[in-house]
Design an enzyme around this catalytic site. Structure first.
Site, PDB file in Angstrom:
ATOM      1  N   ASP A 195       0.828  -1.197   0.000  1.00 45.97           N
ATOM      2  CA  ASP A 195       0.000   0.000   0.000  1.00 45.97           C
ATOM      3  C   ASP A 195       0.866   1.252   0.000  1.00 45.97           C
ATOM      4  O   ASP A 195       1.898   1.314   0.666  1.00 45.97           O
ATOM      5  CB  ASP A 195      -0.893  -0.017   1.244  1.00 45.97           C
ATOM      6  CG  ASP A 195      -1.837   1.166   1.318  1.00 45.97           C
ATOM      7  OD1 ASP A 195      -2.712   1.253   0.447  1.00 45.97           O
ATOM      8  OD2 ASP A 195      -1.687   1.982   2.244  1.00 45.97           O
TER       9      ASP A 195
ATOM     10  N   GLU B  58       1.464  -0.394  -5.186  1.00 41.96           N
ATOM     11  CA  GLU B  58       0.504   0.641  -5.537  1.00 41.96           C
ATOM     12  C   GLU B  58       1.263   1.951  -5.726  1.00 41.96           C
ATOM     13  O   GLU B  58       1.728   2.553  -4.767  1.00 41.96           O
ATOM     14  CB  GLU B  58      -0.534   0.812  -4.429  1.00 41.96           C
ATOM     15  CG  GLU B  58      -1.543   1.914  -4.716  1.00 41.96           C
ATOM     16  CD  GLU B  58      -2.255   2.423  -3.473  1.00 41.96           C
ATOM     17  OE1 GLU B  58      -3.412   2.861  -3.605  1.00 41.96           O
ATOM     18  OE2 GLU B  58      -1.654   2.425  -2.377  1.00 41.96           O
TER      19      GLU B  58
END
Length: 520
Positions: free
Chosen positions: A231, A268
């Site tokens: 993330d 990401e």
């Protein structure tokens, strides 16, 4: 003599049956191998509820593994499952635990074992850009300036405006003071890029880095996962320190490979291709957000002529950085409006979006519910509504933690109903996934854009080990007949087609929002 001929005939028939059986097996054999296969993203809280408390959980997810296997999925990516004060769980309070709403450590270990029995890999969200402000590390660091956890976070004194403004610039903001948050009862501020409840971790601290390695090793060894979705991978260090970001992920990967040599890492990085590319050395798989936006934009505009050209440009660029890169392609995810809503609830366009995703190069990710046409627009809770398994009164696994606004029984047919409807979104996805999984050219093949002088068409050739497929998608709302061109020479065999598509002596017919695939 009669018996001899009878025996010979039986032998010939038996051989013919065996050969046909082998041919059928070869036609049905899955050739894709993860991480080049299809991955399915799950928000556990909304997926499948096993105990009737209204929240999806790990046991519910385990019970649906056969469904995922049948769909053709080769891996799952789970949004955060660790203890957290929020519904989304991107603010972790214990990196070694399972949120009690979801189950226990033992439940998760059973899930990974059952997934692996079905050759389904397990990827978990690893949220290490920040922790929760309720994490014991932060609570102790906030109470005590001399705590060993103080260096796990980023601090400044509120009397130093220069530090607040320039000490940890984001690159995206001319004034980043909004990222600094006051510590109650203190003269200090702490840095939290996303918001005050998510204080950034300080990766300049060797102790913090060692802690992160320990967390990664725990999930790979004790919990049996196959890799991580990282993330906010771009925000480990500020935007003014991109090389530090790139080096960190190379360092992290090398440490994880000591534990699991084939560990899978997908990052990401919300950015155009030129910003994304340098991350590929440390994160060999990265989400191709740019292509997801391109596909949606092309469908809404009714123009497909530039899709393959753009994809080829991006992938050729990436291959120069890391020839073994994995292009994690998506239509939408938990941070974006659902693809069907982006396409103004046009089911025909959404089906074609799936066809584009699953015939272009890449290792596709599906967002849970995409395959049954779930809809949703921000705020985030509304793009994470419960999966519809069956009709009301029959659905024993539907989560009820939130009352849906978009994906309701009035707007989405549940999976059980769609399984019975050969024209459903579910069967569209299942057919396309199977088509891709069983064909090496669609799974591994290179991409050669083809110009058919019709701006509504997206045409390209996929080539692998001597096999060539010409893929043509019609992004317009009207059927299109195109004359055969020199680029189409030799592609005479129909490999796949939507209803209404066909090859004729001098032309190829493609229905509105339809697809045809021709083979040499």
């Amino acid at each position: 003599m009669k018996n001899y001929f009878s025996f010979s005939l039986k032998l010939v028939l038996l051989l013919a049956v065996l050969l046909v059986g082998q041919f059928v097996k070869a036609q049905n054999r899955q050739v894709s191998q993860w991480p080049r296969g299809v991955t399915y993203e799950i928000f556990v809280q909304s997926f499948a509820d096993s105990n009737g408390d209204g929240k999806g959980d790990i046991k519910g997810m385990t019970a649906k593994l056969d469904y995922l296997k049948d769909l053709g999925v080769e891996a799952v990516w789970l949004m955060p499952i660790s203890p957290s004060p929020s519904y989304h769980k991107y603010d972790v309070t214990d990196y070694y635990g399972i949120h009690p709403d979801y189950g226990t450590v033992q439940d998760f270990q059973e899930f990974t074992r059952e997934a692996h029995k079905r050759n389904i890999k397990v990827v978990v969200d690893l949220v290490i850009n920040h922790s929760s402000s309720k994490h014991p590390w932060f609570l102790e660091a906030a109470r005590n300036m001399d705590s060993p956890y103080r260096e796990y976070y980023v601090w400044t004194h509120k009397s130093d405006p220069q530090t607040q403004k320039e000490g940890r610039p984001t690159g995206a903001d001319s004034d980043n003071t909004r990222h600094w948050h006051p510590l109650e009862g203190s003269d200090y501020l702490y840095y939290g890029y996303f918001y005050g409840g998510m204080p950034d971790l300080n990766f300049d601290s060797p102790k913090l880095r060692d802690e992160i390695f320990k967390i990664g090793r725990f999930w790979l060894t004790q919990m049996g996962v196959d890799g991580f979705r990282l993330d906010a991978a771009r925000h480990i260090f500020p935007d003014e320190r991109p090389q530090d970001n790139h080096r960190w992920w190379e360092y992290f990967r090398s440490e994880m490979q000591k534990v699991k040599s084939d560990v899978y890492l997908v990052g990401e990085v919300w950015a155009p291709a030129d910003v994304v590319a340098p991350y590929l050395k440390g994160l060999p798989a990265l989400f191709n957000f740019e292509m997801g936006w391109t596909i949606a934009g092309a469908l809404n505009a009714g123009r497909g002529d530039s899709i393959a050209i753009k994809h080829a440009r991006i992938t050729n660029y990436y291959s120069k950085i890391n020839p073994q890169f994995i292009d994690a392609t998506i239509l939408s995810n938990h941070d974006q409006n659902r693809i069907l809503s982006t396409l103004n609830n046009d089911v025909a366009k959404a089906k074609l979006a799936a066809a584009l995703l699953l015939t272009l190069p890449g290792s596709p990710y599906l967002y849970y519910g995409e395959e049954i046409g779930m809809t949703g627009k921000k705020p985030d809770e509304r793009i994470r509504e419960p999966f519809l398994w069956d009709a009301p009164g029959k659905d024993k696994h539907r989560a009820t933690w939130i009352k849906p606004k978009f994906s309701t029984d009035a707007t989405v047919a549940p999976l059980a109903a769609q399984k019975k409807d050969k024209n459903s979104m579910f069967h569209n996805y299942k057919t396309l996934i199977s088509l891709r999984n069983k064909n090496k050219a669609l799974t591994y093949g290179s991409l050669v854009p083809v110009n058919l002088e019709n701006k509504a068409l997206s045409a390209f050739v996929r080539v692998y080990e001597g096999e060539s497929l010409l893929v043509i998608h019609n992004l317009s709302g009207v059927a299109t007949s195109i004359p055969k061109t020199p680029e189409m020479a030799g592609f005479g065999q129909v490999y796949f087609k939507d209803k209404g598509a066909g090859v004729y002596k001098t032309a190829v017919q493609i229905p509105a929002f339809g697809t045809i695939i021709l083979k040499k």
